[in-house]
Design a protein around this motif. Structure first.
Motif, PDB file in Angstrom:
ATOM      1  N   GLY A 146      77.725  55.394 107.692  1.00  6.84           N
ATOM      2  CA  GLY A 146      76.666  55.834 108.593  1.00  6.84           C
ATOM      3  C   GLY A 146      76.401  54.831 109.697  1.00  6.84           C
ATOM      4  O   GLY A 146      75.485  54.995 110.480  1.00  6.84           O
ATOM      5  N   GLY A 147      77.217  53.782 109.728  1.00  5.78           N
ATOM      6  CA  GLY A 147      77.084  52.809 110.814  1.00  5.78           C
ATOM      7  C   GLY A 147      75.876  51.919 110.636  1.00  5.78           C
ATOM      8  O   GLY A 147      75.020  52.141 109.779  1.00  5.78           O
ATOM      9  N   TYR A 148      75.805  50.895 111.420  1.00  2.00           N
ATOM     10  CA  TYR A 148      74.676  49.980 111.379  1.00  2.00           C
ATOM     11  C   TYR A 148      73.568  50.474 112.288  1.00  2.00           C
ATOM     12  O   TYR A 148      73.776  51.286 113.167  1.00  2.00           O
ATOM     13  CB  TYR A 148      75.117  48.592 111.832  1.00  2.00           C
ATOM     14  CG  TYR A 148      76.045  47.904 110.864  1.00  2.00           C
ATOM     15  CD1 TYR A 148      75.681  47.746 109.523  1.00  2.00           C
ATOM     16  CD2 TYR A 148      77.270  47.409 111.271  1.00  2.00           C
ATOM     17  CE1 TYR A 148      76.522  47.111 108.631  1.00  2.00           C
ATOM     18  CE2 TYR A 148      78.121  46.777 110.386  1.00  2.00           C
ATOM     19  CZ  TYR A 148      77.738  46.629 109.068  1.00  2.00           C
ATOM     20  OH  TYR A 148      78.566  46.002 108.195  1.00  2.00           O
ATOM     21  N   GLY A 149      72.391  49.948 112.059  1.00  2.00           N
ATOM     22  CA  GLY A 149      71.248  50.274 112.902  1.00  2.00           C
ATOM     23  C   GLY A 149      71.241  49.410 114.153  1.00  2.00           C
ATOM     24  O   GLY A 149      72.280  48.911 114.576  1.00  2.00           O
ATOM     25  N   VAL A 150      70.062  49.226 114.705  1.00  2.00           N
ATOM     26  CA  VAL A 150      69.967  48.525 115.980  1.00  2.00           C
ATOM     27  C   VAL A 150      69.467  47.090 115.822  1.00  2.00           C
ATOM     28  O   VAL A 150      69.346  46.368 116.801  1.00  2.00           O
ATOM     29  CB  VAL A 150      69.033  49.277 116.957  1.00  2.00           C
ATOM     30  CG1 VAL A 150      69.679  50.592 117.353  1.00  2.00           C
ATOM     31  CG2 VAL A 150      67.668  49.499 116.347  1.00  2.00           C
ATOM     32  N   GLU A 151      69.178  46.692 114.554  1.00  2.00           N
ATOM     33  CA  GLU A 151      68.628  45.352 114.393  1.00  2.00           C
ATOM     34  C   GLU A 151      69.682  44.273 114.609  1.00  2.00           C
ATOM     35  O   GLU A 151      70.882  44.504 114.472  1.00  2.00           O
ATOM     36  CB  GLU A 151      68.003  45.201 112.998  1.00  2.00           C
ATOM     37  CG  GLU A 151      66.695  45.936 112.879  1.00  2.00           C
ATOM     38  CD  GLU A 151      65.755  45.323 111.841  1.00  2.00           C
ATOM     39  OE1 GLU A 151      66.239  44.863 110.799  1.00  2.00           O
ATOM     40  OE2 GLU A 151      64.533  45.313 112.104  1.00  2.00           O
ATOM     41  N   LYS A 152      69.172  43.103 114.949  1.00  2.00           N
ATOM     42  CA  LYS A 152      70.010  41.915 115.067  1.00  2.00           C
ATOM     43  C   LYS A 152      70.824  41.778 113.778  1.00  2.00           C
ATOM     44  O   LYS A 152      70.361  42.171 112.718  1.00  2.00           O
ATOM     45  CB  LYS A 152      69.074  40.701 115.176  1.00  2.00           C
ATOM     46  CG  LYS A 152      69.465  39.736 116.252  1.00  2.00           C
ATOM     47  CD  LYS A 152      68.474  38.585 116.284  1.00  2.00           C
ATOM     48  CE  LYS A 152      68.887  37.615 117.349  1.00  2.00           C
ATOM     49  NZ  LYS A 152      68.433  38.057 118.694  1.00  2.00           N
ATOM     50  N   TYR A 153      71.992  41.225 113.853  1.00  2.00           N
ATOM     51  CA  TYR A 153      72.890  40.961 112.705  1.00  2.00           C
ATOM     52  C   TYR A 153      73.695  42.181 112.282  1.00  2.00           C
ATOM     53  O   TYR A 153      74.641  42.049 111.514  1.00  2.00           O
ATOM     54  CB  TYR A 153      72.168  40.434 111.461  1.00  2.00           C
ATOM     55  CG  TYR A 153      71.337  39.196 111.648  1.00  2.00           C
ATOM     56  CD1 TYR A 153      71.660  38.252 112.616  1.00  2.00           C
ATOM     57  CD2 TYR A 153      70.224  38.961 110.838  1.00  2.00           C
ATOM     58  CE1 TYR A 153      70.890  37.104 112.776  1.00  2.00           C
ATOM     59  CE2 TYR A 153      69.450  37.817 110.988  1.00  2.00           C
ATOM     60  CZ  TYR A 153      69.777  36.898 111.967  1.00  2.00           C
ATOM     61  OH  TYR A 153      69.014  35.785 112.110  1.00  2.00           O
ATOM     62  N   GLU A 154      73.300  43.387 112.696  1.00  2.00           N
ATOM     63  CA  GLU A 154      74.003  44.577 112.232  1.00  2.00           C
ATOM     64  C   GLU A 154      75.229  44.858 113.097  1.00  2.00           C
ATOM     65  O   GLU A 154      75.322  45.890 113.745  1.00  2.00           O
ATOM     66  CB  GLU A 154      73.047  45.777 112.170  1.00  2.00           C
ATOM     67  CG  GLU A 154      71.962  45.586 111.131  1.00  2.00           C
ATOM     68  CD  GLU A 154      71.050  46.793 110.952  1.00  2.00           C
ATOM     69  OE1 GLU A 154      70.778  47.136 109.793  1.00  2.00           O
ATOM     70  OE2 GLU A 154      70.630  47.391 111.952  1.00  2.00           O
ATOM     71  N   GLN A 155      76.136  43.890 113.105  1.00  2.00           N
ATOM     72  CA  GLN A 155      77.391  44.038 113.844  1.00  2.00           C
ATOM     73  C   GLN A 155      78.529  43.574 112.959  1.00  2.00           C
ATOM     74  O   GLN A 155      78.395  42.579 112.243  1.00  2.00           O
ATOM     75  CB  GLN A 155      77.363  43.176 115.115  1.00  2.00           C
ATOM     76  CG  GLN A 155      76.378  43.657 116.158  1.00  2.00           C
ATOM     77  CD  GLN A 155      75.651  42.508 116.808  1.00  2.00           C
ATOM     78  OE1 GLN A 155      76.080  41.366 116.685  1.00  2.00           O
ATOM     79  NE2 GLN A 155      74.552  42.814 117.478  1.00  2.00           N
ATOM     80  N   LEU A 156      79.639  44.302 113.046  1.00  2.00           N
ATOM     81  CA  LEU A 156      80.758  44.057 112.140  1.00  2.00           C
ATOM     82  C   LEU A 156      81.226  42.608 112.134  1.00  2.00           C
ATOM     83  O   LEU A 156      81.383  42.003 111.073  1.00  2.00           O
ATOM     84  CB  LEU A 156      81.909  45.010 112.484  1.00  2.00           C
ATOM     85  CG  LEU A 156      83.169  44.874 111.624  1.00  2.00           C
ATOM     86  CD1 LEU A 156      82.841  44.995 110.138  1.00  2.00           C
ATOM     87  CD2 LEU A 156      84.215  45.917 112.021  1.00  2.00           C
TER      88      LEU A 156
END
Ligand code: TMP
Length: 212
Positions: A146-156
């Protein structure tokens, strides 16, 4: 039985990357243990409801900027402000299921390049978990969920670094669970490990402190 007052609760921590399924497992554990008649509460860090927690929340939502060390210390302070309540709950027999703890604190900050011993220092003296359930998932798979949200740190790319830093923190309180298994299988393993831990704590396993 007559000993019930002396039986302490267990401090159980769930750790893992964002989207590893920690929160669902925490919820499931709470109702499972309640159903068995245990006194149990579910907690999470950061606890966004305190003053410190509001600062953390604003940082995570990219609404404020903070120096890497400053935010690290706020995450730690957020655990310290709950320490005495945590201890009294445990001593009065309540088991705490905690979604993230000091391991997140150190893994996320050291993944930014901060020195790991520097990151661990402010955590020294917090209560040590009796059990850490690490929900193990490859960062790419977590990103697919479902992918990451928009918060900081939520990047692959960042989650890949965090995953490597978590590995350095493994100790003998850790149990690694394959979070790619079907949810019912994960849940079954989690329940067994937690029941053993709760039993050990009721049987007198002493509370200890982190990283001493
Ligand atoms: P959450 O999504 O579980 O509420 O956590 C928010 C983010 O904060 C998550 O990306 C992990 C990160 N984090 C830290 O960087 N340090 C900490 O001490 C904790 C508890 C979480």
């Amino acid at each position: 039985d007559g000993q019930i007052d002396n039986q302490r609760g267990a401090l159980v921590v769930l750790e893992g990357l964002d989207r590893s399924g920690k929160t669902s497992q925490c919820n499931g554990l709470l109702s499972f243990l309640e159903g068995l008649g245990f006194s149990v509460e579910s907690w999470r860090f950061p606890d966004r409801k305190t003053g410190v927690g509001e600062m953390i929340s604003s940082y995570l939502a990219n609404k404020s900027q903070l120096d890497d060390r400053a935010i690290h210390l706020l995450f730690s302070a957020n655990r310290w402000e709950k320490r005495s309540l945590m201890e009294s709950k445990l001593k009065s027999g309540t088991t705490l299921i905690v979604d993230r703890y000091s391991y997140s604190g150190v893994a996320f900050s050291s993944a930014k390049g901060l020195d790991i011993d520097w990151c661990k220092a402010p955590e020294i003296g917090l209560l040590a978990p009796d059990l850490v359930l690490y929900l193990d998932i490859p960062p790419e798979k977590a990103a697919d969920r479902g992918g990451y949200g928009v918060e900081k740190y939520e990047q692959l790319e960042f989650q890949q670094k965090v995953s490597q830093h978590y590995q350095i923190l493994r100790d003998d309180t850790w149990q690694i669970i394959d979070a790619c298994l079907p949810m019912e299988d994960v849940e079954k393993q989690v329940r067994e490990l937690v029941l053993d831990c709760v039993t050990a704590c009721r049987n007198g396993k002493p509370l200890s402190q982190l990283w001493l």
